[in-house]
Design an enzyme around this catalytic site. Structure first.
Site, PDB file in Angstrom:
ATOM      1  N   ASP B  25      81.322  58.710  68.937  1.00  0.00           N
ATOM      2  CA  ASP B  25      80.385  58.027  69.828  1.00  0.00           C
ATOM      3  C   ASP B  25      79.522  57.154  68.929  1.00  0.00           C
ATOM      4  OD1 ASP B  25      78.360  57.194  71.471  1.00  0.00           O
ATOM      5  OD2 ASP B  25      77.715  59.194  72.100  1.00  0.00           O
ATOM      6  N   LYS B  86      74.325  47.904  67.184  1.00  0.00           N
ATOM      7  CA  LYS B  86      75.225  47.801  68.333  1.00  0.00           C
ATOM      8  C   LYS B  86      74.821  46.641  69.257  1.00  0.00           C
ATOM      9  CE  LYS B  86      77.244  50.934  71.800  1.00  0.00           C
ATOM     10  NZ  LYS B  86      77.249  52.337  72.245  1.00  0.00           N
ATOM     11  N   GLU B 184      82.594  55.103  77.680  1.00  0.00           N
ATOM     12  CA  GLU B 184      81.713  56.267  77.561  1.00  0.00           C
ATOM     13  C   GLU B 184      81.699  57.160  78.802  1.00  0.00           C
ATOM     14  OE1 GLU B 184      78.959  53.977  74.262  1.00  0.00           O
ATOM     15  OE2 GLU B 184      78.137  54.324  76.249  1.00  0.00           O
TER      16      GLU B 184
END
Lengths: 170, 625
Positions: B25, B86, B184
């Site tokens: 993740d 990100k 996700e």
């Protein structure tokens, strides 16, 4: 590519939707790229292409308009590439009335009422198309193409009704 | 039966050998890595026992530091401590600075895509992300005590092509073999083991620090089908903090100057209040207010749960409206939803849980730590993809999150593949020339829902060259847009009447060119040229053994039925040649030998695929009778 064949279903307008879904699951389990995560590059490419066809075929066969269009395509009539428009004057008048009704409707209730009417028009149109495609003569197929074009108008209207409900509710 | 000897010891994996697949993740604030251990997927800790790795990288003259140390010392060297990288992925510098003012970094002025200038050198967001991924990879190797076969990396469902490609490139740079980019929310649904349930609809509500998204999935005999996704990429727990900070500032009657001066302090106490109110009905704290003179004055701050709920009510309502729209897109009603999964730290807020429960009419699942749930799901999927669970029925069918289209006359976008289409997908579009003798044409690919080019995200500009000269409108160029299971776009083009394959030059608007990736890969291995060669050779040898294994199995199964003697002996000869070449260790020669096998076995492979499909579907027909 004949999508009915890919799904092992008879090439006709009326199809068994539960069987379509069942075959979709089977084909996914056989062709999805995740099943080939550690396969050779050749297999990966081959199944990626096949799986994309499986997905497109499912989308096409699931909805009556695209299914009818695909069936006509197999019978040599291409709807997408032709420039013809609906020439039926009565239908054009009808179309204008619907549009005016959509513009005038200013409450969710009124729009829901319109949606109900639209739905019954669509259902009736689908029955007409089904009957024509079953006959499968050259003139009936041509007529079916015209009726499919009308059905597209109706569905476009349906999504516009939906969108207006969304904006009023937001 | 000579072919049985083809598999040399050490060249192909023994059938029962366990391979290590990891789930990652890669988060904005924190990252996690997971793997299946003794049948259970767990997140892996570092030597100090930390599971979370702060997604923070510090660049010094002679070192690159990732994680807690980098984060805790960020105040000392903010200009060279990259946080929340990100947000930069697949974006131009202008995109980012528009939303995030006062960034402490120094950017190179030479490129439109952001490049951080540090004492260690210049780095783009892909490289910074690859440093985070390398740290996770190292941790996983140490923790599992073995080499990592492959990784599943999660991305937000709304990530566009450029952001996905960037994430994949970063993984490639860190030396990870990417098995799949997984959305996700889908990962979260897997983590709860919902695949063991027969049938149902699942809603995944994901409220993170800066983003919100919701996905509606249908589950049927192990197949997860994403029906619709929706969200707001600028709504998250940080916005709760802002509202509380404003409230505190109002109760203290701070003027603008004082507010600005105490911005960081106000945000910190707001965050404290929010976290405290997850388990308490009142928050009491002390705020050291900084004065213009430099002195501090202490103020006591009280925030009740009731006040907090009032402050955030509108935002929570907004997320519920998004849920409503997603259900509509998915064409399912609220009553159809069997399970609601909560993801993201902000779902600890009681009002969020209550409103979600109220809307869906059932208590949401919260038993797995909302910070870890995505990584755990990714690890489970990785374990399956490396081949440890050949009997698993689980399959994930994802959708394209944003429509793909091309620019047409007047700056408008024509949609080619609508959002929420199941991927992989391929769609062809025809173009024609508008001038006599025209041999080149430009195609501009965009992603987004809006009608104007300027409102969508530019993905790439393709120049088609090598079109045979014809009169205007004579050439029909068929351009095929293919999106793979990771949500990544690939484009090919062909002139229909002549069958000439038009050349495509891709100019990605945000991502990197293939050559740039290669050069970055090489520079990251500058001191280890030999490593690079060794790695490439090994990759080719692994591919060779894959091809051999697959072909041996295929021949044993279907060789007699689907091949004539001539075809069969040609394939066998090419396999023998491949075995010899693979041993010799010439990378190029192995590549060529594989290509030869591929070419000779292409028809055979296609026949086998068709046969398996026919068999499976006709099996169904028998069942139906």
């Amino acid at each position: 590519m004949n999508y009915f064949e890919l799904y092992n279903l008879p090439a006709q307008f009326e199809i068994d939707l539960s069987k379509l879904k069942q075959h979709y699951q089977t084909l996914q389990k056989l062709t999805h790229p995740d099943r080939f995560a550690s396969a050779s590059e050749q297999q990966k490419r081959m199944y990626l292409t096949k799986n994309a066809q499986v997905n497109d075929a499912y989308t096409v066969l699931r909805s009556p308009v695209s299914r009818g269009e695909h069936l006509l395509g197999l019978r040599g009539i291409e709807l997408a590439n032709e420039q013809e428009t609906v020439g039926d004057v009565n239908f054009l008048m009808q179309q204008m009335e619907w549009r005016e009704a959509l513009e005038d409707a200013d409450s969710v209730d009124a729009l829901n009422q319109l949606a109900v009417e639209n739905k019954s028009e669509v259902d009736a149109q689908e029955a007409t198309i089904r009957a024509l495609l079953e006959k499968n003569t050259e003139s009936d197929n041509k007529q079916a193409a015209d009726e499919l074009r009308k059905m597209k108008f109706m569905l476009k209207l349906a999504s516009e009704i939906d969108a207006k409900i969304d904006t009023l509710e937001a | 039966m000579a072919l049985l000897q083809i598999a040399e010891p050490g060249q192909s994996a023994a059938p029962h050998e366990r391979k290590i697949g990891i789930g990652i993740d890669l988060g904005t604030t924190n990252s996690l890595v997971s793997a299946v251990r003794s049948g259970q997927c767990v997140t892996l800790a570092d030597e100090q026992g930390h599971h979370l790795l702060p997604s923070v990288v510090h660049y010094a003259t002679d070192s690159i530091d990732v994680g807690f140390h980098a984060r805790d010392n960020s105040n000392a060297d903010p200009a060279n401590t990259i946080m929340s990288v990100k947000r930069f992925m697949g974006r131009t510098l202008a995109d980012v600075t528009q939303h995030w003012h006062q960034l402490p970094y120094q950017f190179s002025s030479e490129t439109t895509s952001p490049r951080f200038i540090t004492p260690k050198g210049e780095f783009n967001p892909i490289q910074v992300s690859s440093h985070i991924l390398s740290a996770l990879k190292t941790r996983a190797e140490a923790s599992m005590g073995e080499e990592i076969t492959g990784a599943v990396i999660t991305v937000p469902a709304y990530f566009d092509d450029a952001q996905r490609q960037g994430t994949k490139d970063a993984a490639q740079l860190s030396g990870l073999n990417v098995l799949r980019l997984l959305n996700e929310p889908t990962a979260a649904a897997i983590a709860y083991g919902l695949d063991s349930e027969e049938e149902g609809v699942i809603a995944v509500y994901d409220l993170g620090g800066g983003t919100f998204d919701v996905s509606i999935l249908r589950l049927n005999k192990g197949v997860f089908e994403v029906l619709a996704t929706g969200g707001d990429s600028a709504l998250g727990g940080d916005d709760f903090d802002h509202l509380v900070a404003d409230y505190v500032s109002n109760t203290l009657h701070l003027d603008d100057a004082s507010q600005k001066l105490n911005h960081r302090r106000l945000m910190n106490i707001a965050k404290q209040a929010k976290e405290c109110l997850s388990d308490n009905t009142t928050f009491n704290g002390e705020l050291q207010l900084l004065q213009a003179s430099g002195e501090t004055v202490q103020s006591n701050i009280t925030v009740s749960l009731e006040t907090f709920n009032e402050l955030i009510a509108d935002l929570v309502k907004k997320t519920i409206a998004t849920c409503k729209r997603a259900l509509k897109d998915a064409d399912v009603s609220i009553d159809d939803v069997n399970n609601v999964v909560m993801v993201g730290g902000s779902t600890r807020v009681p009002l969020v849980r209550a409103q979600v429960a109220d809307f869906f009419g059932k208590v949401p699942l919260t038993s797995i730590d909302p910070d870890k749930v995505v990584a755990i799901g990714a690890g489970i999927q990785a374990d399956i993809l490396v081949g440890n669970k050949p009997d698993s029925d689980m399959l994930l069918l994802d959708v394209l999150p944003l429509s793909l289209g091309i620019e047409t006359m007047g700056g408008l976008v024509e949609k080619i593949i609508p959002r929420n289409t199941t991927i992989p997908v391929a769609k062809a579009q025809e173009f024609t020339t508008f001038k006599d003798g025209q041999t080149a044409m430009m195609v501009h690919v965009l992603q987004g829902e809006r009608e104007l080019v300027e409102d969508c995200r530019s993905l790439a500009k393709f120049t088609l060259t090598g079109i045979p000269p014809m009169v205007a409108g004579g050439a029909h160029i068929r351009v095929t847009f293919q999106v793979d299971a990771d949500g990544l776009l690939n484009v090919t083009a062909m002139e229909k009447s002549t069958g000439v394959q038009a050349e495509i030059q891709v100019k990605p608007s945000y991502g990197l060119e293939e050559s740039e990736i290669l050069s970055m890969l090489q520079s990251s291995m500058q001191n280890a040229k030999h490593d690079m060669q060794a790695r490439m050779l090994k990759e080719q040898q692994v591919e060779a053994s894959r091809v051999l294994e697959a072909m041996q199995g295929a021949l044993a199964e279907d060789g007699d039925e689907l091949l004539n003697d001539e075809e069969r002996s040609a394939i066998e000869a090419s396999l023998f040649a491949l075995v010899d070449t693979a041993k010799a260790g010439d990378i190029e020669a192995i590549k060529q030998a594989i290509t030869k096998v591929d070419k000779l076995s292409q028809d055979f492979a296609a026949r086998r695929m068709d046969k398996s499909i026919q068999k499976a579907l006709s099996g169904h027909s028998v069942d139906d009778i």
